[in-house]
Design an enzyme around this catalytic site. Sequence first.
Site, short mmCIF file in Angstrom:
data_model
loop_
_atom_site.label_atom_id
_atom_site.label_comp_id
_atom_site.label_asym_id
_atom_site.label_seq_id
_atom_site.Cartn_x
_atom_site.Cartn_y
_atom_site.Cartn_z
N LYS A 49 0.93 -1.25 -0.23
CA LYS A 49 0.09 0.10 0.13
C LYS A 49 0.86 1.28 -0.05
O LYS A 49 0.37 2.30 -0.50
CB LYS A 49 -0.96 0.00 1.07
CG LYS A 49 -0.27 -0.04 2.42
CD LYS A 49 -1.24 0.60 3.75
CE LYS A 49 -0.06 0.92 4.79
NZ LYS A 49 -0.70 1.17 6.01
N THR A 50 2.01 1.31 0.63
CA THR A 50 2.84 2.31 0.68
C THR A 50 3.36 2.66 -0.71
O THR A 50 3.35 4.04 -1.21
CB THR A 50 4.14 2.38 1.56
OG1 THR A 50 3.58 1.71 2.89
CG2 THR A 50 4.71 3.71 1.67
N ASP A 276 -3.46 7.98 5.39
CA ASP A 276 -3.05 6.34 5.68
C ASP A 276 -3.37 5.93 7.07
O ASP A 276 -4.17 6.84 7.96
CB ASP A 276 -1.49 6.67 5.63
CG ASP A 276 -0.93 5.07 5.44
OD1 ASP A 276 -1.81 4.30 5.22
OD2 ASP A 276 0.33 4.84 5.43
N GLU A 277 -3.55 4.91 7.14
CA GLU A 277 -4.02 4.02 8.50
C GLU A 277 -5.41 4.58 8.81
O GLU A 277 -5.63 4.95 9.97
CB GLU A 277 -2.98 4.20 9.56
CG GLU A 277 -1.88 3.91 9.32
CD GLU A 277 -1.21 2.16 9.43
OE1 GLU A 277 -2.28 1.67 9.38
OE2 GLU A 277 -0.08 1.99 9.21
N GLN A 307 -6.77 -4.18 10.69
CA GLN A 307 -5.63 -3.91 11.52
C GLN A 307 -6.10 -2.58 12.40
O GLN A 307 -5.22 -1.65 12.80
CB GLN A 307 -4.41 -3.19 10.39
CG GLN A 307 -4.11 -4.51 9.87
CD GLN A 307 -2.63 -4.36 9.15
OE1 GLN A 307 -1.67 -3.89 9.62
NE2 GLN A 307 -2.90 -4.19 7.80
N ARG A 657 3.38 -9.40 10.52
CA ARG A 657 4.54 -8.50 10.44
C ARG A 657 5.91 -9.30 9.64
O ARG A 657 7.02 -9.04 9.39
CB ARG A 657 5.36 -8.09 11.71
CG ARG A 657 4.24 -7.02 12.44
CD ARG A 657 3.95 -5.91 11.71
NE ARG A 657 2.66 -6.12 11.04
CZ ARG A 657 2.15 -5.47 9.94
NH1 ARG A 657 2.97 -4.67 9.43
NH2 ARG A 657 0.85 -5.58 9.43
#
Length: 804
Positions: A49-50, A276-277, A307, A657
């Site tokens: 996504k980044t 973002d997030e 998340q 992760r």
Amino acid sequence: MSSELEKRFLSLRKQVIEASFGRLNPVQRDAVFTVNGPLLILAGAGSGKTTVLVNRIANLVRYGTAHDSDKIFGTAGEEDVAALEALLKDGGKLTARLASLLSVNAVRPWHVLAITFTNKAAGELKTRLEAMLGSDAQDIAASTFHSACVRILRREAEHLGYPKSFTIYDSDDSLRAMKEVYKQYNIDDKFLPVKSALSAIGRLKDQMVSPAAAAAQASEYRTKLVATAYEGYAKRLFSAGALDFDDLIYQTVLLFQEHPDVLEYYRDRWQYILVDEYQDTSVAQFLLVSLLAGGHNNICVVGDDDQSIYRFRGATIENILSFEQHFPGAKVVRLEQNYRSTTSILDAANRVIKNNVGRKGKTLWTDNGEGDRVCLYRADNEQDEAAHIASVIGQNLKNGAHLRDHAVLYRMNAQSGPIETYFARAGIPYKIVGGHRFFDRKEVKDIISYLSVIANPRDDLRLRRIINEPARKIGAATLDAAAGIAAGLGCGLMEVIAEAQNYPALGRALVPLKNFCAICDDLTAAAQEQPLDELVSTVIDRSGYRQMLEAQGEEGRTRLENLGELVSSVKTYADEKGDEASLEGYLEEVALISDIDGYDEEADTVVMMTMHAAKGLEFDYVFLVGLEEGVFPGEMSRYSDEDLEEERRLCYVGITRAKKELYLSCARTRMIFGQTKRNPESRFLTEIGEGELQVEESPVAAMATTRISAGAARQRETTRQAESFRSFTARSGLTGTAPRPTAAAKRGAGIAFKPGDLVEHKVFGRGTVLKVTPIAGDTIVEIRFDTAGVKKTMANYAPLTLAH
DNA sequence: TATCGTAGTGTTTTT
DNA sequence: CACTACGATA
């Protein structure tokens, strides 16, 4: 231009644009080339996504809508088509003419605002944009919600009656302020603990509830008490010219709601907004974003409902679940392909998260291959768990992995202790992210308080903090008298003590007060003349702080060293910002710094942090520790389904992760908050299914007969470790590399053990060496003892000798 | 007014 | 277990 030529040109243009973004899958491409209107990107963990975010911004700025447009600015001729063809084959140069033909309604960089979760993420975004766009990236705004709001408020605070040089209170300041409110209103913290009041107020601010509204809607005793505290707290902060973390957002939204002209300016400034997030935004943050985006309606949010792990802090998952209702006509894109982990790891993650209800629902997949099975180690206790981690790391190092590829993730900071101790003893270099922050140390906060009093003398709270630190014979009695006078006059403490000679009540403390004022005057003058880092040194000297610490021996020395670090932090800031550097600017940076911001992935050490802090990061080898009921999921979440789902999402974050290997562990007994507990295994393990796991049991557990003696030995071990942990942290601070084992600690050092050796252990008796694993600076020796079972020990520490 | 000692208390996650 | 707050004493 013939339509044939035009078609060829358009098709080539599309190809050239796509080629400039590297390989994107069709969904990612869709997200990158959607330029206008509301867009929701549901991005699973590790879905790139980044990359999408960076490419999307780059496309905005460089090409605008050209990818999907049939507009051409200017007339394209045969030679332009040829030039594009050359460009595609890597044989052409991008001329100014071509660049303009490649773009349609490109967005000016300064019209773009990207909001991220941490300063670190913002920095990374900026770096990657610079790599793609060069100097154009300079003008793109990338920051966190909090720093974006600070920037706005620094300009506009006066609309709200705050000074532009307002102070930002951290949670410690807030706590002190609230305690004073309790005193003032005679509130008993038996009925409402100060911390509960603060978090209730924080929650109210997250929902844009004003003190008046809170009072109006309060019906129960408790909520009324909260409303009273809220009102007093708000007044106190207002008169101190201070804002807490939640205020930064709250007041900015208020500003926009009440001053349409101001809002208009920022709407015009930031026509393209990216968040973002998004799953971790609050109601207030949603309002902020929608107010800003209200004009041009170009809002792109990226998030993953699975998340969402900050509900306790006011985040509402509703924001992402109802995005399409909030922004009609929104386009939704789902990134479900994972580029990070192996199938085994993703399976574990999917198995856990599917137990949650109320999610958008998605299943991650990858073509990275099966990978090794996820491992589970059932440890005897937390020391054994730590030992196992160390030995696995040792094994991986032997196979060519780096220390920095390893991360140990836990539910709460308190869990780092035993692991830290073990690593320190074993000589494994490690770094802890989080826990007690550097800027939370008393001496550092004191000096920062001096600085913020210079910047904002209205701030009584920080003034009180330092007025008698170091001791200047200005005690509580004097301070109370001065505060009374100040309240009567409706002015600040500082103004009263500056004119102390006019108030008989302060007579007794007149000299000390005058001395203090002289210090403040000198420092205020120094702030005008000296560069920042010099100013900080002046503060340390002139305040008498240095002298005080120098008189304190060993502990004072470490504290002085910390202040030295503070000076260099200021210097770094000043060097970075050049002419832009200011005292206010530095204080602001310090106030908004987060734990993760200091994490350096280049340094070759193992890293330990909470799962919360690990959000957004990835590691080859991940250890998820403490998988026990009451630890993870935590005790507090046991009785609420909603809290439990949040724990589960946290588990999902932790698992995802990992890139190559995931190691889970639990302990049969664990010392927690001073008590040894036997917790059942975590439900998350059951949800993954034991059949899916590569299970290993603690060797000690198998030897029930020898438990008593081993237990006694362990207890002795534990106390010794606790001591070494304390002295270690005192010496080098909470972060930093482990010190090399000291000579005094060495016992079995210098002996090269090898499998088959007969050894004698002071506690466990005779045994045979099974396995020898060298790890940084030491060796793990695995021994089968005649009576105590199989144990792993560190060669440098174990009381171990070769037997004959 | 400062410092020392003791009793009590609360322990998640963080911008 | 670790930290804080409060009280007694110099």
